[in-house]
Design a protein around this motif. Sequence first.
Motif, PDB file in Angstrom:
ATOM      1  N   ASP A  93      27.600  28.729 -23.886  1.00 45.30           N
ATOM      2  CA  ASP A  93      28.330  27.604 -23.291  1.00 45.30           C
ATOM      3  C   ASP A  93      29.646  28.071 -22.683  1.00 45.30           C
ATOM      4  O   ASP A  93      30.039  27.615 -21.596  1.00 45.30           O
ATOM      5  N   THR A  94      30.336  28.973 -23.362  1.00 46.15           N
ATOM      6  CA  THR A  94      31.603  29.505 -22.851  1.00 46.15           C
ATOM      7  C   THR A  94      31.378  30.299 -21.572  1.00 46.15           C
ATOM      8  O   THR A  94      32.140  30.173 -20.605  1.00 46.15           O
ATOM      9  N   ILE A  95      30.320  31.101 -21.537  1.00 49.16           N
ATOM     10  CA  ILE A  95      30.004  31.884 -20.344  1.00 49.16           C
ATOM     11  C   ILE A  95      29.713  30.961 -19.164  1.00 49.16           C
ATOM     12  O   ILE A  95      30.247  31.152 -18.065  1.00 49.16           O
ATOM     13  N   ILE A  96      28.895  29.939 -19.386  1.00 42.01           N
ATOM     14  CA  ILE A  96      28.569  28.991 -18.318  1.00 42.01           C
ATOM     15  C   ILE A  96      29.842  28.333 -17.797  1.00 42.01           C
ATOM     16  O   ILE A  96      30.056  28.225 -16.583  1.00 42.01           O
ATOM     17  N   ALA A  97      30.716  27.903 -18.704  1.00 48.53           N
ATOM     18  CA  ALA A  97      31.966  27.257 -18.296  1.00 48.53           C
ATOM     19  C   ALA A  97      32.819  28.191 -17.442  1.00 48.53           C
ATOM     20  O   ALA A  97      33.379  27.764 -16.415  1.00 48.53           O
ATOM     21  N   CYS A  98      32.912  29.463 -17.820  1.00 49.52           N
ATOM     22  CA  CYS A  98      33.717  30.430 -17.064  1.00 49.52           C
ATOM     23  C   CYS A  98      33.118  30.739 -15.701  1.00 49.52           C
ATOM     24  O   CYS A  98      33.847  30.979 -14.743  1.00 49.52           O
ATOM     25  N   VAL A  99      31.806  30.736 -15.605  1.00 54.56           N
ATOM     26  CA  VAL A  99      31.163  30.979 -14.309  1.00 54.56           C
ATOM     27  C   VAL A  99      31.345  29.770 -13.401  1.00 54.56           C
ATOM     28  O   VAL A  99      31.658  29.909 -12.219  1.00 54.56           O
ATOM     29  N   ARG A 100      31.171  28.579 -13.947  1.00 48.83           N
ATOM     30  CA  ARG A 100      31.294  27.358 -13.132  1.00 48.83           C
ATOM     31  C   ARG A 100      32.724  27.100 -12.679  1.00 48.83           C
ATOM     32  O   ARG A 100      32.953  26.572 -11.603  1.00 48.83           O
ATOM     33  N   ASP A 101      33.697  27.409 -13.537  1.00 50.71           N
ATOM     34  CA  ASP A 101      35.102  27.150 -13.227  1.00 50.71           C
ATOM     35  C   ASP A 101      35.844  28.482 -13.197  1.00 50.71           C
ATOM     36  O   ASP A 101      36.293  28.978 -14.226  1.00 50.71           O
ATOM     37  N   MET A 102      35.974  29.041 -12.002  1.00 44.20           N
ATOM     38  CA  MET A 102      36.556  30.375 -11.882  1.00 44.20           C
ATOM     39  C   MET A 102      38.062  30.378 -12.150  1.00 44.20           C
ATOM     40  O   MET A 102      38.663  31.445 -12.229  1.00 44.20           O
ATOM     41  N   SER A 103      38.670  29.207 -12.335  1.00 44.67           N
ATOM     42  CA  SER A 103      40.102  29.164 -12.682  1.00 44.67           C
ATOM     43  C   SER A 103      40.310  29.363 -14.181  1.00 44.67           C
ATOM     44  O   SER A 103      41.434  29.633 -14.609  1.00 44.67           O
ATOM     45  N   LEU A 104      39.232  29.237 -14.985  1.00 44.03           N
ATOM     46  CA  LEU A 104      39.374  29.462 -16.433  1.00 44.03           C
ATOM     47  C   LEU A 104      39.695  30.927 -16.702  1.00 44.03           C
ATOM     48  O   LEU A 104      39.095  31.813 -16.130  1.00 44.03           O
ATOM     49  N   GLN A 105      40.651  31.137 -17.579  1.00 49.26           N
ATOM     50  CA  GLN A 105      41.024  32.491 -17.954  1.00 49.26           C
ATOM     51  C   GLN A 105      40.632  32.742 -19.404  1.00 49.26           C
ATOM     52  O   GLN A 105      40.914  31.912 -20.266  1.00 49.26           O
ATOM     53  N   PRO A 106      39.975  33.853 -19.675  1.00 48.87           N
ATOM     54  CA  PRO A 106      39.603  34.175 -21.048  1.00 48.87           C
ATOM     55  C   PRO A 106      40.811  34.183 -21.961  1.00 48.87           C
ATOM     56  O   PRO A 106      41.924  34.500 -21.558  1.00 48.87           O
ATOM     57  N   TRP A 107      40.581  33.839 -23.223  1.00 46.27           N
ATOM     58  CA  TRP A 107      41.675  33.671 -24.181  1.00 46.27           C
ATOM     59  C   TRP A 107      42.006  34.935 -24.948  1.00 46.27           C
ATOM     60  O   TRP A 107      43.000  34.972 -25.623  1.00 46.27           O
ATOM     61  N   ARG A 108      41.149  35.920 -24.936  1.00 42.14           N
ATOM     62  CA  ARG A 108      41.491  37.166 -25.653  1.00 42.14           C
ATOM     63  C   ARG A 108      41.034  38.373 -24.883  1.00 42.14           C
ATOM     64  O   ARG A 108      40.278  38.343 -24.012  1.00 42.14           O
TER      65      ARG A 108
END
Length: 123
Positions: free
Chosen positions: A108-123
Amino acid sequence: MPHQPVPPAKRSFARSLRREMTEAEGRLWHELRDRRLDRIKFRRQMPVGRYVADFVCFEAGLIIEIDGSQHANSDSDRTREAELRARGFRVLRFWNDDVLKDLNAVCDTIIACVRDMSLQPWR
């Protein structure tokens, strides 16, 4: 990102990593391969610059790294991540335990990051 030739030694090293994946990498690869995860194209153990990334989605500029405990607070990982970011990638890291114990949340986290390229990983 322009294509750069991969030295034969780096290509050989990447191939050996593909053959010898960890349990966590194997489980995640089962979900990512053949566009199984939300029709997203991933490649595994891909040379990127002087590093070999565990999983890469070139279209989203996303690298996924699966780490064991030896990577906790690692200076070399910080250096690696800075270089990959400089090449235009976001780097999403998961612990082996994350993948082994809650694969659905990882996906789910991977899908969210691919769909929303403005998301920045937290670690």
